[in-house]
Scaffold this active site. Sequence first.
Site, short mmCIF file in Angstrom:
data_model
loop_
_atom_site.label_atom_id
_atom_site.label_comp_id
_atom_site.label_asym_id
_atom_site.label_seq_id
_atom_site.Cartn_x
_atom_site.Cartn_y
_atom_site.Cartn_z
N ASP A 1 0.86 -1.19 0.00
CA ASP A 1 0.00 0.00 0.00
C ASP A 1 0.90 1.24 0.00
O ASP A 1 1.69 1.43 0.92
CB ASP A 1 -0.89 -0.03 1.25
N ASP B 1 -3.06 2.59 -5.93
CA ASP B 1 -1.99 2.65 -4.93
C ASP B 1 -1.84 1.41 -4.08
O ASP B 1 -1.14 1.45 -3.08
CB ASP B 1 -2.19 3.87 -4.04
N GLU B 2 -2.48 0.30 -4.44
CA GLU B 2 -2.26 -0.89 -3.63
C GLU B 2 -2.50 -2.15 -4.44
O GLU B 2 -3.21 -2.15 -5.44
CB GLU B 2 -3.14 -0.89 -2.38
#
Length: 451
Positions: free
Chosen positions: A40, A138-139
């Site tokens: 993350d 983003d993860e």
Amino acid sequence: MSHRTASHSMVRADLPPAEAIRHGPRSSPADHCCPVLHVDMDAFYASVEVRERPELAGRPVVVAGGANPAGDRGVVLSASYQARAFGVRSAMPVAQARRLCPHAEFVPPHFPRYAEVSRAVMALFCEITPLVEPLSLDEAFLDVRGSVRRLGMSPAEIGEWIRGQVYDAHRLTCSVGVAPSKFLAKLASGRSKPDGLLVVPADGALEFLHPLPASALWGVGQRTAQALRRLGCVTVADVANTPLPALRRAVGLACAQQLHELANGRDERRVVPDLPEKSVGAEETFAQDVADRVVLRRELLRLADRATAALRGRGLRGRTVTLKIRYPDFTTITRSRTLPDPTDSLPRVFGVAIDLLDAHLPRGMAVRLLGVRVEQVARGTVAEQLTLDGVSGDVGANCTYANWADAERAADAARARFGCAAVRLAALLETPGRSGRGETSLSPESGNQIC
DNA sequence: TCTGGGGTCCTGAGCCGG
DNA sequence: TCTGCCGGCTCAGGACCC
């Protein structure tokens, strides 16, 4: 990796430099049954903004998007940790964020840039394992089972290597959760933020899980948390110890089953790369509520154009067109219609959307948000349904779906080469000298014609 | 306090055909 | 022919996630 301080590790891996990890296989005794990594990025959008504008480093930075981020209707998309220290959180209304942290730098989002950075970071993950399941920009989840054997590194070492590589290549920090399952890995990365790594070993899963609040369980939002509280469930342990029938009565069949499994540390979901998309859409909240029918039609056309362009860009077609309307009092309705055959065509999607708008929005009623979504999507291998004369309908004067489709492909190609502004629908062009709700070639009298 | 935009999944009602 | 049941589909809405 002396440039960063890792934190919060339940079972902290020692942190040799990335290259040393690559060549110096060692293993952490706790992580041998932990094949799932959740990576993350820390305050991703804000961190990218700070990286692009070094003068923002160390300052509270808030990336705010939505209808009017400079005014009252936006929400916080991402906040730097300096801004979070003042209580600013993601999804918080911008007005509230301004009150909490008036000296913060409020910047608009730059999604193409974030997408670019995200692609590069995901590519880096793919160097480790092909089993990468992105959850958002983003993860991502990584299944490193094969990499452990191939690289001779433990999962925690792989996690640290990734953190080092991401920082070295992009000057961005990320947090990594290492665990036996996706759910635990995700919780672990959250607990190790910012800039940390946390291993939750298989035999320590319940010890880690049970003291957490019930809202830590995947699928428990405000409503479900309330229902659980009524049942006396405050912690994950409470949920784990509640008989399934009672849980079912409180939160429903599927939800109860899932929560009970997760609360007892059971999560059999695999890391699946390339999950097929189920729907594609576009929506927009207006800076001010709009009642003007001409403006609403034009906005609907713009949204349908965005949605169908996205469909074509991904090689998808869908059957169900859903219109979303949010009224000024925030009540939201959705109305949908299913077509006999899948489409990616703007005239067909817009035609259905405008029918639904006319049928469900009373004249003079103002609207806060409009959205168009195409559902039941699948790979667009089937040709568009044509009628016996080769034309399935008119989309405007001297224009048929057949030649409109050709025009769309040409426009898509031009947009891909020269940018989104290269080709625009005439109906979406503002008349010079008029602003905002300006006159366009789309009028109430023009029916559903768009060309 | 006042709520974006992109999605997924679930539930329940109603309809339809076998 | 009528009725009841069942499964599948459609539609609408709610909840949730990032």
